[in-house]
Write a protein that holds these residues in place. Structure first.
Motif, PDB file in Angstrom:
ATOM      1  N   HIS A   1       0.878  -1.204  -0.135  1.00  0.00           N
ATOM      2  CA  HIS A   1      -0.103   0.044  -0.185  1.00  0.00           C
ATOM      3  C   HIS A   1       0.743   1.252  -0.001  1.00  0.00           C
ATOM      4  O   HIS A   1       1.772   1.327   0.681  1.00  0.00           O
ATOM      5  N   GLY A   2       0.562   2.300  -0.898  1.00  0.00           N
ATOM      6  CA  GLY A   2       1.184   3.449  -0.884  1.00  0.00           C
ATOM      7  C   GLY A   2       2.439   3.424  -1.647  1.00  0.00           C
ATOM      8  O   GLY A   2       2.995   4.593  -1.924  1.00  0.00           O
ATOM      9  N   PHE A   3       2.734   2.536  -2.526  1.00  0.00           N
ATOM     10  CA  PHE A   3       3.899   2.286  -3.417  1.00  0.00           C
ATOM     11  C   PHE A   3       4.240   3.313  -4.581  1.00  0.00           C
ATOM     12  O   PHE A   3       5.216   3.764  -4.694  1.00  0.00           O
ATOM     13  N   VAL A   4       2.828   3.790  -5.033  1.00  0.00           N
ATOM     14  CA  VAL A   4       2.756   4.799  -6.131  1.00  0.00           C
ATOM     15  C   VAL A   4       3.473   5.961  -5.963  1.00  0.00           C
ATOM     16  O   VAL A   4       4.246   6.742  -6.417  1.00  0.00           O
ATOM     17  N   HIS A   5       2.947   6.672  -4.509  1.00  0.00           N
ATOM     18  CA  HIS A   5       3.276   7.803  -4.355  1.00  0.00           C
ATOM     19  C   HIS A   5       4.329   7.906  -3.115  1.00  0.00           C
ATOM     20  O   HIS A   5       4.385   9.075  -2.468  1.00  0.00           O
ATOM     21  N   ARG A   6       4.899   7.125  -2.872  1.00  0.00           N
ATOM     22  CA  ARG A   6       5.889   6.973  -1.854  1.00  0.00           C
ATOM     23  C   ARG A   6       7.341   6.751  -2.462  1.00  0.00           C
ATOM     24  O   ARG A   6       7.664   6.134  -3.506  1.00  0.00           O
ATOM     25  N   LYS A   7       8.268   7.301  -2.011  1.00  0.00           N
ATOM     26  CA  LYS A   7       9.796   7.283  -2.649  1.00  0.00           C
ATOM     27  C   LYS A   7      10.365   6.076  -2.065  1.00  0.00           C
ATOM     28  O   LYS A   7      11.479   5.990  -1.499  1.00  0.00           O
ATOM     29  N   ARG A   8       9.855   4.770  -2.162  1.00  0.00           N
ATOM     30  CA  ARG A   8      10.396   3.636  -1.667  1.00  0.00           C
ATOM     31  C   ARG A   8      11.573   3.227  -2.496  1.00  0.00           C
ATOM     32  O   ARG A   8      12.235   2.084  -1.983  1.00  0.00           O
ATOM     33  N   GLU A   9      11.714   3.650  -3.629  1.00  0.00           N
ATOM     34  CA  GLU A   9      12.965   3.281  -4.288  1.00  0.00           C
ATOM     35  C   GLU A   9      14.443   3.536  -3.523  1.00  0.00           C
ATOM     36  O   GLU A   9      15.404   2.893  -3.742  1.00  0.00           O
ATOM     37  N   ASP A  10      14.196   4.445  -2.597  1.00  0.00           N
ATOM     38  CA  ASP A  10      15.390   4.799  -1.837  1.00  0.00           C
ATOM     39  C   ASP A  10      15.592   3.604  -0.883  1.00  0.00           C
ATOM     40  O   ASP A  10      16.536   3.945  -0.385  1.00  0.00           O
ATOM     41  N   VAL A  11      14.431   3.361  -0.379  1.00  0.00           N
ATOM     42  CA  VAL A  11      14.577   2.130   0.515  1.00  0.00           C
ATOM     43  C   VAL A  11      14.599   0.683   0.279  1.00  0.00           C
ATOM     44  O   VAL A  11      15.661  -0.028   0.354  1.00  0.00           O
ATOM     45  N   ASN A  12      14.206   0.304  -0.820  1.00  0.00           N
ATOM     46  CA  ASN A  12      13.969  -0.811  -1.640  1.00  0.00           C
ATOM     47  C   ASN A  12      14.004  -0.853  -3.071  1.00  0.00           C
ATOM     48  O   ASN A  12      13.320  -0.473  -3.784  1.00  0.00           O
ATOM     49  N   PRO A  13      15.349  -0.729  -3.748  1.00  0.00           N
ATOM     50  CA  PRO A  13      15.523  -0.425  -4.942  1.00  0.00           C
ATOM     51  C   PRO A  13      14.930  -1.252  -5.839  1.00  0.00           C
ATOM     52  O   PRO A  13      14.567  -0.953  -7.028  1.00  0.00           O
ATOM     53  N   GLU A  14      14.512  -2.560  -5.546  1.00  0.00           N
ATOM     54  CA  GLU A  14      14.060  -3.608  -6.436  1.00  0.00           C
ATOM     55  C   GLU A  14      12.361  -2.872  -6.584  1.00  0.00           C
ATOM     56  O   GLU A  14      11.571  -3.390  -7.738  1.00  0.00           O
ATOM     57  N   ASP A  15      11.987  -2.004  -5.919  1.00  0.00           N
ATOM     58  CA  ASP A  15      10.680  -1.450  -5.936  1.00  0.00           C
ATOM     59  C   ASP A  15      10.600  -0.405  -7.045  1.00  0.00           C
ATOM     60  O   ASP A  15       9.303  -0.226  -7.887  1.00  0.00           O
ATOM     61  N   LYS A  16      11.705   0.210  -7.395  1.00  0.00           N
ATOM     62  CA  LYS A  16      11.645   1.189  -8.404  1.00  0.00           C
ATOM     63  C   LYS A  16      11.151   1.041  -9.866  1.00  0.00           C
ATOM     64  O   LYS A  16      10.338   1.861 -10.243  1.00  0.00           O
ATOM     65  N   PRO A  17      11.211  -0.261 -10.313  1.00  0.00           N
ATOM     66  CA  PRO A  17      10.763  -0.583 -11.800  1.00  0.00           C
ATOM     67  C   PRO A  17       9.166  -0.246 -11.735  1.00  0.00           C
ATOM     68  O   PRO A  17       8.517   0.120 -12.366  1.00  0.00           O
ATOM     69  N   TYR A  18       8.589  -0.842 -10.549  1.00  0.00           N
ATOM     70  CA  TYR A  18       7.252  -1.099 -10.550  1.00  0.00           C
ATOM     71  C   TYR A  18       6.672   0.265 -10.102  1.00  0.00           C
ATOM     72  O   TYR A  18       5.387   0.895 -10.547  1.00  0.00           O
ATOM     73  N   ILE A  19       7.423   1.066  -9.453  1.00  0.00           N
ATOM     74  CA  ILE A  19       6.701   2.660  -9.078  1.00  0.00           C
ATOM     75  C   ILE A  19       6.874   3.393 -10.328  1.00  0.00           C
ATOM     76  O   ILE A  19       5.810   3.928 -10.663  1.00  0.00           O
ATOM     77  N   GLU A  20       7.810   3.268 -11.214  1.00  0.00           N
ATOM     78  CA  GLU A  20       7.979   3.855 -12.406  1.00  0.00           C
ATOM     79  C   GLU A  20       6.755   3.525 -13.462  1.00  0.00           C
ATOM     80  O   GLU A  20       6.439   4.089 -14.145  1.00  0.00           O
TER      81      GLU A  20
END
Length: 245
Positions: free
Chosen positions: A212-231
């Motif tokens: 929950h919250g992944f699209v408008h959280r800057k989670r790529e700074d915490v978990n880089p593997e999330d970055k492709p899905y956020i983008e």
């Protein structure tokens, strides 16, 4: 609105340190954050806050991102001056807090925002994006306002919109695979009921490994593997708006 242990886990531990490129404006009885594109546009997107309010830096970042993609973007205070939820608050009090901020009683604020966009920004075409609480608002308003030509509901709690499927215009639903408050069986049921009842275009998409919250959280700074899905989710959001507005 969600499970008892954590009713709505919009964790802001990774909140942006972000000042915003736009400005605060008064829209009749409410405040709003407004950002305009560098070139003239008659397309506008209303961005609907999550439980942490209209001035959350993360949400303002999304407003600015939409403006960078050619939209007049505005985030009105749909809590109408009431305090946003605090991450330090007691979750045991969340349901009582939420009762004073009903997602389905936002029509007046939507109407004055649309009026402002038309009269003050010369907007003629409209879309809407909402996060969490705002995702519920988006689902609700896409059932009522035909002039909102495209909607994107981002991890809106499904059980807040049960039996409400006859959307007026194309709506895109974004969910995370690992969202603890929106189980995948609820997402599957939503898609099935939309197929049965919705007469316009829609899409339901689940992003692998996301919470929950992944699209408008800057989670790529915490978990880089999330970055492709956020983008990917952000690109999908923009592409949906581009296609239908």
């Amino acid at each position: 609105m969600a499970n008892e242990a954590c009713p709505c886990p919009c964790d802001i531990g990774d909140k942006f340190e972000y000042g915003g490129l736009g400005e605060e404006v008064q829209v009749e009885h409410i405040k709003a954050y407004l950002c305009k594109p560098q070139y003239s546009s008659d397309k506008a997107v209303i961005v609907v806050q999550d439980i942490f309010g209209w001035d959350l830096p993360n949400t303002r970042y999304m407003v600015d991102m939409l403006a960078a993609n050619g939209y007049i973007a505005i985030c009105p205070d749909l809590f109408v001056g009431k305090e946003a939820w605090s991450p330090s608050a007691d979750w045991a009090t969340f349901q009582e807090w939420l009762k004073t901020r009903p997602a389905r009683k936002t029509d007046k604020e939507a109407e004055v925002t649309l009026k402002y966009l038309k009269e003050q920004c010369n907007a003629k075409k409209f879309g809407m994006v909402g996060f969490c609480w705002g995702g519920v608002v988006t689902h609700h308003l896409m059932l009522k306002y035909p002039e909102i030509k495209a909607g994107v509901s981002v991890y809106g709690i499904i059980k807040e919109t049960e039996d409400r499927y006859n959307l007026l215009n194309p709506t895109f639903f974004i969910f995370g695979e690992k969202d603890p408050v929106i189980p995948l069986e609820q997402v599957t049921e939503l898609e099935q009921k939309l197929k049965a009842h919705c007469k316009t275009k829609f899409e339901v998409k689940v992003y692998p490994g996301q919470t929950h919250g992944f699209v408008h959280r800057k989670r790529e700074d915490v978990n880089p593997e999330d970055k492709p899905y956020i983008e990917e989710a952000r690109r999908d959001m923009i592409m949906w708006l581009n296609k239908y507005i």
